[in-house]
Enzyme design. Structure first.
Site, PDB file in Angstrom:
ATOM      1  N   HIS A 171      18.242  33.954 -27.999  1.00  0.00           N
ATOM      2  CA  HIS A 171      17.121  33.676 -28.067  1.00  0.00           C
ATOM      3  C   HIS A 171      16.322  32.544 -27.516  1.00  0.00           C
ATOM      4  CE1 HIS A 171      17.048  36.835 -31.024  1.00  0.00           C
ATOM      5  NE2 HIS A 171      17.985  36.290 -31.663  1.00  0.00           N
TER       6      HIS A 171
HETATM    7  O1  RIB Z   1      14.552  35.192 -34.486  1.00  0.00           O
HETATM    8  C1  RIB Z   1      15.385  34.191 -33.597  1.00  0.00           C
HETATM    9  C2  RIB Z   1      15.196  32.825 -33.995  1.00  0.00           C
HETATM   10  O2  RIB Z   1      15.640  32.779 -35.357  1.00  0.00           O
HETATM   11  C3  RIB Z   1      15.733  31.914 -33.052  1.00  0.00           C
HETATM   12  O3  RIB Z   1      15.175  30.615 -32.820  1.00  0.00           O
HETATM   13  C4  RIB Z   1      16.884  31.571 -33.930  1.00  0.00           C
HETATM   14  O4  RIB Z   1      17.506  30.253 -33.444  1.00  0.00           O
HETATM   15  C5  RIB Z   1      16.556  32.070 -35.208  1.00  0.00           C
HETATM   16  O5  RIB Z   1      15.988  30.429 -35.435  1.00  0.00           O
END
Ligand code: RIB
Ligand code: CA
Length: 312
Positions: free
Chosen positions: A241
């Site tokens: 992500h």
């Molecule tokens: O949905 C993904 C996010 O949630 C990313 O930032 C991961 O680190 C979690 O915080």
């Protein structure tokens, strides 16, 4: 000219990869790193920020603690994904570097106002609480921040914490709505793009065999953290992500998306935290974000590995 970046984050491993990708790039100057409550409570996220900075031998970068809860609702955390501390899978030493006494929101204001307009970018890797508080304390920063690259939201990928909501937006929808209304240029990296950058076994191997300290550590941290996603999405399909926000600054041509309107739902229990993205322009609502939809995954990981190889 290096890109001047403030990183606001709730480490888990995705955040760690993002922070290290920034620290390893000669094209980015990390001005400061701000912890926010999210994946795990604030006392763990600030500790994980310091662990990452010490792992990279970059104790020169200042660490700030920010909000320990969302603007207007109780904190929801994700230990079920990342473990109790948010950094299970590899025992990093207890950090010894100092945490600044200034609140992250006040630091953001001070840092942004001390630079010429539109020269400081914020990479937001967690809930937007710190940035929302900074805007509430001094709205002038809205005209000064160059852009906010935010990992959050979802277009047609659906939610990852509820059927409708992505985690960072779900934790603090009021903060997300406030930032999206601020007029600051926002580049949004939703699940639709992060779910195309898979943490495959082969990519974990490239971390593990990097020949330095940082690579193998993150091979272990990611192996632990992605167990949950491998079960959920299938082998070799765990998403990566947060580094999307950093790689965007370095190689924007690896991504594609469009300028659209984004609103945030925060009323119904069923859809709280859902990002309502007007992808086809069916409303006349203000276009307030560049929403990224696609990424060249190979090129994305090449940038990450290039940065990591420059680290201890
Ligand atoms: O949905 C993904 C996010 O949630 C990313 O930032 C991961 O680190 C979690 O915080
Ligand atoms: Ca995060």
């Amino acid at each position: 000219m290096k890109k001047k970046v403030i990183i606001d984050t709730d480490p888990g491993p995705d955040d760690g990869v993002a922070i290290l990708t920034a620290l390893g790039s000669p094209l980015i100057e990390v001005l400061g790193v701000c912890a926010v409550a999210g994946n795990v409570p604030l006392h763990h996220t600030i500790r994980n920020v310091c662990k990452i900075l010490e792992l990279a031998e970059r104790q020169d970068v200042r660490a700030f603690a920010g909000a320990d809860a969302p603007l207007a609702r109780p904190l929801f955390t994700a230990e079920y994904v990342h473990g109790k501390t948010g950094f299970e899978g590899y025992d990093l030493p207890e950090p010894t570097m100092p945490v600044q006494s200034q609140h992250a929101a006040d630091y953001i204001i001070e840092e942004v106002m001390s630079h010429p307009p539109r020269t400081v970018t914020i990479c937001a890797l967690g809930p937007l609480t710190n940035i929302a508080i900074a805007l509430e304390r001094d709205e002038r920063i809205a005209e000064r921040i160059e852009q906010i690259a935010w990992m959050g939201g979802a277009l047609s990928e659906g939610g990852n914490v509820t059927p409708a909501a992505e985690f960072n937006c779900y934790v603090d929808p009021e903060a997300a709505a406030l930032v999206l209304r601020s007029g600051i240029p926002v580049v949004m990296m939703p699940l639709d793009v992060t779910h195309k950058a898979h943490v495959t076994v082969e990519r974990i191997r490239r971390f593990r065999t990097m020949g330095n300290k940082v690579g193998p550590v993150f091979a272990e941290l990611l192996t632990y953290a992605k167990q949950f996603d491998w079960q959920k999405y299938g082998a070799d399909r765990a998403p990566m992500h947060d580094p999307t926000t950093i790689v965007w600054l370095l190689r924007p041509e690896l991504f594609s998306g469009r300028e659209v309107n984004v609103e945030v739902e925060s009323v119904s229990p069923l859809t709280t935290g859902m990002t309502i993205i007007d992808w086809w322009g069916v409303t006349d609502r203000q276009k307030n974000a560049y929403v990224v939809h696609d990424v060249d995954a190979e090129g994305f990981y090449d940038v990450i590995f290039e940065s990591f190889r420059r680290l201890p």
